[in-house]
Design a protein around this motif. Structure first.
Motif, PDB file in Angstrom:
ATOM      1  N   GLN A  40     -29.355  10.879  34.358  1.00  0.00           N
ATOM      2  CA  GLN A  40     -28.601  10.477  35.541  1.00  0.00           C
ATOM      3  C   GLN A  40     -27.330  11.321  35.656  1.00  0.00           C
ATOM      4  O   GLN A  40     -26.731  11.696  34.651  1.00  0.00           O
ATOM      5  CB  GLN A  40     -28.271   8.988  35.484  1.00  0.00           C
ATOM      6  N   ASP A  98     -24.256  10.811  36.247  1.00  0.00           N
ATOM      7  CA  ASP A  98     -23.023  10.361  35.587  1.00  0.00           C
ATOM      8  C   ASP A  98     -23.087  10.552  34.067  1.00  0.00           C
ATOM      9  O   ASP A  98     -22.052  10.615  33.408  1.00  0.00           O
ATOM     10  CB  ASP A  98     -22.709   8.905  35.930  1.00  0.00           C
ATOM     11  N   PRO A 120     -24.476  15.496  34.043  1.00  0.00           N
ATOM     12  CA  PRO A 120     -24.284  16.186  35.325  1.00  0.00           C
ATOM     13  C   PRO A 120     -24.770  17.629  35.277  1.00  0.00           C
ATOM     14  O   PRO A 120     -24.701  18.293  34.234  1.00  0.00           O
ATOM     15  CB  PRO A 120     -22.776  16.122  35.538  1.00  0.00           C
TER      16      PRO A 120
END
Length: 117
Positions: A93, A95, A98
């Motif tokens: 993901q 968050d 990145p």
């Protein structure tokens, strides 16, 4: 017959190590879901073209390097099933992991293998 996902991206040259760590993290997840091989290549002889080229395709900036890579899957069916799970994997993901490049300029696609020697 095997199936290939291919991609080209422009990565800030200063982010080479961040990109490599991103790749290592992603590779672990992709291998868990069936990818046979994951190859990443850092451009060192990628000329600008007059009509088209890798740098033009990804709108490479002067401080960026073109990256070219591919993933080899056992079949498209395995790839399609795996990608749904991979995209939901919490380790990938934004968050948590990145992308160290502008994903809007990433070019990718799936390819049926028609010759392999």
């Amino acid at each position: 017959m095997t199936y290939v996902d291919g991609f080209v991206a422009a990565v800030p040259t200063a982010n080479r190590e961040k990109y490599l760590q991103h790749v290592r993290d992603c590779a672990a997840v992709f291998k868990e879901h069936g990818v046979l091989k994951l190859v990443e290549c850092w451009g060192d002889d990628v000329p600008e073209g007059e009509v088209t080229s890798f740098p033009m395709a990804v709108k490479r900036q002067p401080d960026e390097t073109v990256v070219f890579g591919w993933l080899l899957w056992p079949s498209r069916e395995v790839r399609d099933q795996a990608m749904a799970k991979i995209m939901e994997d919490p380790r990938l993901q934004p968050d948590v992991n990145p992308m160290p490049f502008d994903g809007k300029r990433l070019i990718y696609g799936g390819f049926e293998v028609i010759f392999d020697e």
